[in-house]
Scaffold this motif. Structure first.
Motif, PDB file in Angstrom:
ATOM      1  N   PRO A  90      27.835  57.255  48.754  1.00 39.55           N
ATOM      2  CA  PRO A  90      27.982  57.119  47.306  1.00 39.55           C
ATOM      3  C   PRO A  90      28.195  55.657  46.901  1.00 39.55           C
ATOM      4  CG  PRO A  90      29.451  58.824  48.159  1.00 39.55           C
ATOM      5  CD  PRO A  90      28.846  58.154  49.348  1.00 39.55           C
ATOM      6  N   VAL A  91      27.458  55.233  45.897  1.00 39.37           N
ATOM      7  CA  VAL A  91      27.593  53.868  45.379  1.00 39.37           C
ATOM      8  C   VAL A  91      28.170  53.948  43.967  1.00 39.37           C
ATOM      9  CG1 VAL A  91      26.421  51.704  44.825  1.00 39.37           C
ATOM     10  CG2 VAL A  91      25.544  53.160  46.679  1.00 39.37           C
ATOM     11  N   ILE A  92      29.244  53.240  43.768  1.00 42.35           N
ATOM     12  CA  ILE A  92      29.899  53.230  42.448  1.00 42.35           C
ATOM     13  C   ILE A  92      29.745  51.844  41.835  1.00 42.35           C
ATOM     14  CG2 ILE A  92      32.153  53.347  41.257  1.00 42.35           C
ATOM     15  CD1 ILE A  92      31.976  55.222  44.346  1.00 42.35           C
ATOM     16  N   ALA A  93      29.299  51.817  40.579  1.00 43.62           N
ATOM     17  CA  ALA A  93      29.268  50.542  39.859  1.00 43.62           C
ATOM     18  C   ALA A  93      30.519  50.478  38.988  1.00 43.62           C
ATOM     19  CB  ALA A  93      28.019  50.442  39.001  1.00 43.62           C
ATOM     20  N   ALA A  94      31.271  49.396  39.123  1.00 41.61           N
ATOM     21  CA  ALA A  94      32.494  49.207  38.326  1.00 41.61           C
ATOM     22  C   ALA A  94      32.207  48.104  37.314  1.00 41.61           C
ATOM     23  CB  ALA A  94      33.657  48.835  39.234  1.00 41.61           C
ATOM     24  N   LEU A 108      22.656  51.652  36.766  1.00 38.89           N
ATOM     25  CA  LEU A 108      21.957  52.941  36.677  1.00 38.89           C
ATOM     26  C   LEU A 108      21.441  53.388  38.037  1.00 38.89           C
ATOM     27  CD1 LEU A 108      19.835  52.422  33.414  1.00 38.89           C
ATOM     28  CD2 LEU A 108      21.895  53.815  33.679  1.00 38.89           C
ATOM     29  N   ALA A 109      21.148  52.396  38.895  1.00 38.24           N
ATOM     30  CA  ALA A 109      20.672  52.735  40.231  1.00 38.24           C
ATOM     31  C   ALA A 109      21.834  53.162  41.131  1.00 38.24           C
ATOM     32  CB  ALA A 109      19.944  51.545  40.842  1.00 38.24           C
ATOM     33  N   ALA A 110      23.051  52.750  40.774  1.00 39.59           N
ATOM     34  CA  ALA A 110      24.224  53.237  41.507  1.00 39.59           C
ATOM     35  C   ALA A 110      24.375  54.737  41.215  1.00 39.59           C
ATOM     36  CB  ALA A 110      25.461  52.470  41.067  1.00 39.59           C
ATOM     37  N   HIS A 111      25.233  55.407  41.987  1.00 37.82           N
ATOM     38  CA  HIS A 111      25.304  56.864  41.853  1.00 37.82           C
ATOM     39  C   HIS A 111      26.375  57.300  40.866  1.00 37.82           C
ATOM     40  CE1 HIS A 111      23.851  56.361  46.245  1.00 37.82           C
ATOM     41  NE2 HIS A 111      22.817  56.391  45.417  1.00 37.82           N
ATOM     42  N   TYR A 112      27.361  56.466  40.668  1.00 39.55           N
ATOM     43  CA  TYR A 112      28.469  56.774  39.739  1.00 39.55           C
ATOM     44  C   TYR A 112      28.846  55.485  39.021  1.00 39.55           C
ATOM     45  CZ  TYR A 112      28.765  60.927  42.678  1.00 39.55           C
ATOM     46  OH  TYR A 112      28.467  62.069  43.366  1.00 39.55           O
ATOM     47  N   ARG A 113      29.337  55.656  37.796  1.00 40.79           N
ATOM     48  CA  ARG A 113      29.657  54.463  36.990  1.00 40.79           C
ATOM     49  C   ARG A 113      31.015  54.604  36.313  1.00 40.79           C
ATOM     50  NH1 ARG A 113      24.503  55.299  37.432  1.00 40.79           N
ATOM     51  NH2 ARG A 113      24.748  57.272  36.342  1.00 40.79           N
ATOM     52  N   ILE A 114      31.820  53.584  36.467  1.00 38.85           N
ATOM     53  CA  ILE A 114      33.104  53.518  35.766  1.00 38.85           C
ATOM     54  C   ILE A 114      33.108  52.189  35.002  1.00 38.85           C
ATOM     55  CG2 ILE A 114      34.231  52.532  37.828  1.00 38.85           C
ATOM     56  CD1 ILE A 114      36.853  53.822  36.872  1.00 38.85           C
ATOM     57  N   ARG A 139      14.954  55.368  34.776  1.00 39.58           N
ATOM     58  CA  ARG A 139      16.246  56.009  35.059  1.00 39.58           C
ATOM     59  C   ARG A 139      16.984  56.379  33.786  1.00 39.58           C
ATOM     60  NH1 ARG A 139      16.142  52.041  39.290  1.00 39.58           N
ATOM     61  NH2 ARG A 139      15.749  53.128  41.263  1.00 39.58           N
ATOM     62  N   LEU A 140      16.949  55.486  32.806  1.00 45.59           N
ATOM     63  CA  LEU A 140      17.765  55.733  31.611  1.00 45.59           C
ATOM     64  C   LEU A 140      17.366  57.026  30.883  1.00 45.59           C
ATOM     65  CD1 LEU A 140      20.101  54.560  29.887  1.00 45.59           C
ATOM     66  CD2 LEU A 140      18.357  53.483  28.455  1.00 45.59           C
ATOM     67  N   ALA A 164      29.057  54.857  25.496  1.00 46.45           N
ATOM     68  CA  ALA A 164      28.355  55.011  26.774  1.00 46.45           C
ATOM     69  C   ALA A 164      28.824  56.287  27.490  1.00 46.45           C
ATOM     70  CB  ALA A 164      28.599  53.785  27.651  1.00 46.45           C
ATOM     71  N   LEU A 165      30.113  56.567  27.377  1.00 40.10           N
ATOM     72  CA  LEU A 165      30.639  57.786  27.998  1.00 40.10           C
ATOM     73  C   LEU A 165      30.048  59.015  27.311  1.00 40.10           C
ATOM     74  CD1 LEU A 165      32.720  58.858  30.094  1.00 40.10           C
ATOM     75  CD2 LEU A 165      34.362  59.002  28.205  1.00 40.10           C
ATOM     76  N   ALA A 166      30.033  58.981  25.979  1.00 42.31           N
ATOM     77  CA  ALA A 166      29.509  60.121  25.225  1.00 42.31           C
ATOM     78  C   ALA A 166      28.027  60.350  25.545  1.00 42.31           C
ATOM     79  CB  ALA A 166      29.712  59.890  23.731  1.00 42.31           C
ATOM     80  N   LEU A 167      27.305  59.267  25.766  1.00 44.82           N
ATOM     81  CA  LEU A 167      25.868  59.392  26.052  1.00 44.82           C
ATOM     82  C   LEU A 167      25.596  59.849  27.483  1.00 44.82           C
ATOM     83  CD1 LEU A 167      24.433  56.112  24.439  1.00 44.82           C
ATOM     84  CD2 LEU A 167      23.978  58.462  23.694  1.00 44.82           C
ATOM     85  N   GLY A 168      26.590  59.731  28.343  1.00 44.95           N
ATOM     86  CA  GLY A 168      26.362  60.042  29.752  1.00 44.95           C
ATOM     87  C   GLY A 168      25.867  58.840  30.542  1.00 44.95           C
ATOM     88  N   LEU A 169      25.999  57.678  29.929  1.00 42.30           N
ATOM     89  CA  LEU A 169      25.564  56.454  30.592  1.00 42.30           C
ATOM     90  C   LEU A 169      26.566  56.056  31.678  1.00 42.30           C
ATOM     91  CD1 LEU A 169      23.319  54.356  30.180  1.00 42.30           C
ATOM     92  CD2 LEU A 169      24.710  53.271  28.441  1.00 42.30           C
ATOM     93  N   ILE A 170      27.826  56.349  31.428  1.00 39.16           N
ATOM     94  CA  ILE A 170      28.863  56.147  32.450  1.00 39.16           C
ATOM     95  C   ILE A 170      29.611  57.467  32.641  1.00 39.16           C
ATOM     96  CG2 ILE A 170      29.192  53.681  32.009  1.00 39.16           C
ATOM     97  CD1 ILE A 170      31.639  54.411  30.315  1.00 39.16           C
ATOM     98  N   ASP A 171      30.344  57.533  33.743  1.00 38.43           N
ATOM     99  CA  ASP A 171      31.070  58.778  34.039  1.00 38.43           C
ATOM    100  C   ASP A 171      32.509  58.741  33.585  1.00 38.43           C
ATOM    101  OD1 ASP A 171      28.931  60.052  35.696  1.00 38.43           O
ATOM    102  OD2 ASP A 171      29.231  58.180  36.804  1.00 38.43           O
ATOM    103  N   ARG A 172      33.084  57.567  33.598  1.00 38.47           N
ATOM    104  CA  ARG A 172      34.484  57.475  33.169  1.00 38.47           C
ATOM    105  C   ARG A 172      34.820  56.078  32.671  1.00 38.47           C
ATOM    106  NH1 ARG A 172      38.141  58.642  38.462  1.00 38.47           N
ATOM    107  NH2 ARG A 172      37.058  60.645  38.609  1.00 38.47           N
ATOM    108  N   ILE A 173      35.860  56.068  31.835  1.00 43.92           N
ATOM    109  CA  ILE A 173      36.389  54.790  31.368  1.00 43.92           C
ATOM    110  C   ILE A 173      37.672  54.536  32.136  1.00 43.92           C
ATOM    111  CG2 ILE A 173      37.312  53.530  29.376  1.00 43.92           C
ATOM    112  CD1 ILE A 173      35.494  55.173  27.581  1.00 43.92           C
TER     113      ILE A 173
END
Ligand code: 3HC
Ligand code: NAI
Length: 704
Positions: A90-94, A108-114, A139-140, A164-173
């Motif tokens: 798993p790759v997370i972008a912070a 976006l190429a990472a698997h999870y985004r915070i 991807r977008l 971005a969270l509401a759009l599903g662009l990121i997973d968490r703040i």
């Protein structure tokens, strides 16, 4: 590992750090470093998950714009993103600060985004004449659906973390505090729970094909009007179509083809020129020696068109504003002008009643100058009349704090003369706003002879506060913009009298990329204003100069434009878009006959060439006179104050593209007809002789 990308193992998590100030742009060193780091993480059995983050101001502002136009070096960002997405851990972008362009595509190429609160996310490539070229167009939409993806890519706007969270662009703040720590903890939790890589290329945002195609159709319908003449927005739509209809790999190929077409286009070159020019205008001689004076409370004198617009601009930036008018009725009208702007925002739900009240709580009015005694800065926007302005400045001199900045919004008057009329000329500056002042981005900062450097610096700092684009101008009749405008408008009126119709001239220039041609613009701003200016200048006009009376003849009939229902166009029943008016054409014909002019035909190309030749020739004189610091200052002025198409970079950039020799040859040709009007600028002649272009002058002078 290259120095700009670091890698460290932390609790079984490979932490990849982008460290390339100021904005972690994805230049070749960063791309190589990232590719190596991902490969190393993939090859290391100890690694259970990967976190990618950035240091400094933000995650990444995307591709290194300075590399555009140079030879492309491998790997390109698309390949890096493919490697990231393919990673089996798993790759997370912070994210923090900004994740823009290729920076967001990496995320976006990472698997999870915070993302940290306050992060701005976006794909602004369209503003540089590009489409996202590292898989973003594929991807977008898969991640957030076609409609939201098209909105982000076609506007280039930045979304906040909440959106971005509401759009599903990121997973968490992230919560406030150490972002990296939270990302590593999450990475550990994901790997402990056996969460697999979750790839954006497999996301189902386009599963409803019919709805996706409908969203694409809707977006496409608006493109021609909104982006007249531009290529990139259409390629974005094409790439999204590929995302909807084709497998991921095919879509990537379509994106790549569109990207390569755009990156080598003059539009991309023009927009990148504009991007850097908009930043370099801030490099001025006074930047070193002058520290801005603090500005919190501002006085605005005059509540007419400009005074009320300036007041709104200041209020919107959070400043306290006191408006001074000459009597209670005028003050009430000025305050109503300001109130109406906020009423409209409330009516269109762009502002709440509460926010309106909070803003207006910072707004007061007065009919006595004493109310300005504590102001940090005062902007005068009273009638364009030297005696009236001097009267106002005498009052300011008497009443304002000794460290207050005293500014005039005059369009044409001699600011040196205004400054010399009071006891503190060092505090007087021109702040030339454009109408509507709360909307238009340009702020000409007019620098009189005696002004103190810190007053100039204050003007530039104020522009930043107001989110405007400042351009330093010297004192002359019309400064940079209006001086040039006056000349190319004249060239247009010569063509009008010689045989072109106002409608042809407008259309030709709109096809060139102007939002509005000169006659449509004249109808919008009101013919009476320029009529008054012409009358004022009549006495000092060179008697040998050609004078076209057509606009005057319209004004004599009371045809001032939109506000009177007719001008060069007809506006029946309050219409906003004008209709061609046969009576105007008849009037022009009669005027030609009266002056013994046999009308001749102009092609649209000839219209544009003459108009641009007049513009660039006068601009060269403005440069030569030292009114503008560099050609790029003129580019920014004309783009942000006068509707010149930004995607052409500005008129000086355009002139370089056409070639100065060709432009000068045109001028010499026109000179045969009217040697007084078409005197070639010596600076232009010199550049052609030396085989140089305007950009040579941009490079030559830096005021960093
Ligand atoms: N490449 C190179 N330099 C960049 C850059 C970039 N992408 N973004 C910013 N810079 C530089 C600026 O030129 C400036 O340099 P200077 O200090 O020498 O003048 C410095 O970074 C700071 O920038 P700003 O003065 O603009 O700082 P702000 O805080 O006002 O704004 C920003 C920061 C929002 C990141 C703004 O700079 C910006 O919008 N940058 C451009 C972002 C962008 O368009 N990215 C897309 C690039 S195209 C792409 O990614 C293609 C991909 O799809 C393959
Ligand atoms: P306006 O006629 O709409 O407003 C001028 C206001 O000043 C009036 O409300 C008047 O009551 C007030 N006023 C006059 N004398 C005053 C005094 N002594 N004390 C206080 N208030 C006084 O004019 P507009 O268009 O707002 O222009 C104002 C200035 O801005 C002019 O110098 C003009 O050249 C300049 N300007 C105008 C632009 C435009 O597009 N209208 C663009 C940029 C600059």
């Amino acid at each position: 590992m290259t120095a700009v990308v670091q890698q460290a193992l932390r609790d079984g998590v490979s932490v990849i750090t982008l460290e390339d100030p100021p904005v972690n742009a994805l230049g070749i060193a960063v791309r190589r470093g990232l590719a190596q780091a991902i490969a190393a993480a993939q090859a290391d059995d100890r690694v259970r998950a990967v976190v990618i983050h950035g240091t400094g101001r933000g995650f990444s502002a995307g591709a290194d714009i300075r590399e555009f136009g140079r030879a492309r070096e491998q790997p390109w960002m698309g390949e890096v993103c493919q490697a990231v997405e393919a990673c089996t851990r798993p790759v997370i972008a912070a994210l923090h600060g900004m994740a823009l362009g290729g920076g967001l595509e990496l995320a976006l190429a990472a698997h999870y985004r915070i993302a940290a609160p306050g992060t701005r996310l976006g794909l602004p490539e369209v503003q540089l004449g590009l489409l996202p070229g590292a898989g973003g167009t594929q991807r977008l939409p898969r991640l957030i659906g076609a409609s939201a993806a098209l909105d982000l890519m076609l506007s280039g706007r930045h979304a906040g973390a909440g959106e971005a969270l509401a759009l599903g662009l990121i997973d968490r703040i992230a919560v406030e505090g150490d972002l990296l720590e939270q990302a590593v903890a999450w990475a550990n939790a994901l790997s402990a729970s056996g969460a697999p890589p979750r790839r954006s290329c497999e996301a189902q945002g386009l599963a409803d094909r019919a709805a996706s195609l409908a969203a694409l159709e809707t977006a496409r319908a608006g493109l021609a009007r909104k982006f007249r003449g531009q290529v990139a927005p259409f390629r974005i739509a094409d790439a999204v179509q590929a995302a909807i209809e084709q497998p991921f790999e095919e879509g990537l190929r379509a994106e790549r083809a569109g990207f390569l077409q755009c990156i080598d286009s003059p539009q991309r070159e023009g927009l990148v020129h504009a991007f850097f020019a908009e930043r370099r205008v801030r490099q001025i001689p006074e930047a070193r020696s002058g520290t801005p004076r603090p500005v919190r409370t501002v006085g605005v004198i005059g509540g007419g068109t400009m005074g009320s617009g300036i007041a709104v601009a200041l209020l919107d930036a959070g400043l306290h504003v006191t408006m001074v008018e000459r009597d209670a009725d005028s003050l009430a009208r000025g305050q109503r002008n300001v109130g109406k702007v906020y009423d409209r925002l409330v009516a269109s739900r762009r502002l709440t009643e509460g926010d309106k009240a909070a803003t207006l709580a910072r707004f007061t009015g007065a009919t006595a100058y004493e109310a300005l005694a504590q102001a940090d800065l005062v902007v005068e926007a009273v009638f364009e009349d030297m005696a009236v302005k001097k009267g106002v400045f005498a009052e300011l001199d008497r009443l304002c704090r000794r460290d207050a900045v005293l500014a005039t919004n005059t369009s044409f008057l001699d600011i040196d003369e205004i400054a010399a009329s009071i006891s503190r000329p060092q505090d007087v500056i021109g702040l030339h706003f454009f109408s509507p002042a709360n909307i238009m981005k340009l702020l000409e900062i007019v620098v009189p002879r005696q002004v103190a450097p810190d007053v100039v610096a204050t003007g530039f700092a104020l522009a930043d506060t107001l989110r405007k684009v400042p351009v330093r101008a010297g004192v002359c009749d019309g400064f940079i913009g209006n001086r040039i405008l006056y000349v190319y408008r004249e060239a247009a009126s010569h063509m009008l009298e010689d045989g072109a119709s106002p409608y042809q001239i407008d259309q030709a220039l709109e096809d060139f990329g102007y939002a509005m041609g000169p006659y449509r613009t004249a109808d919008l701003t009101g013919g009476d204003i320029s009529w008054a200016a012409r009358k004022r200048k009549a006495a000092t006009r060179d008697p040998r100069a050609r004078y076209v009376r057509i606009a005057d003849l319209l004004c004599e009939r009371g045809w001032f434009g939109q506000k009177t229902g007719r001008g060069f166009y007809q506006y029946p029943d309050g219409a906003r878009t004008g209709r061609h008016d046969p009576e105007v054409l008849a009037l022009i014909d009669a005027e030609r006959a009266e002056r013994g002019i046999r009308p001749r035909a102009f092609t649209d190309e000839q219209v544009v060439r003459r108009y641009m030749a007049a513009l660039v020739n006068e601009a060269a004189k403005v440069l030569q006179d030292g009114i503008a610091l560099r050609p790029l200052d003129i580019d920014v002025t004309m783009v942000h104050g006068y509707g010149f198409p930004r995607w052409r970079g500005g008129p000086m950039k355009y002139a370089d593209t056409v070639g100065l020799a060709a432009l000068l040859a045109d001028i010499r040709e026109y000179e045969k007809e009217d040697p007084l009007f078409w005197q070639p600028a010596p600076l232009l002649v010199g550049l052609v002789q030396r085989g140089q272009d305007f950009d040579t002058l941009n490079q030559g002078s830096s005021h960093a």
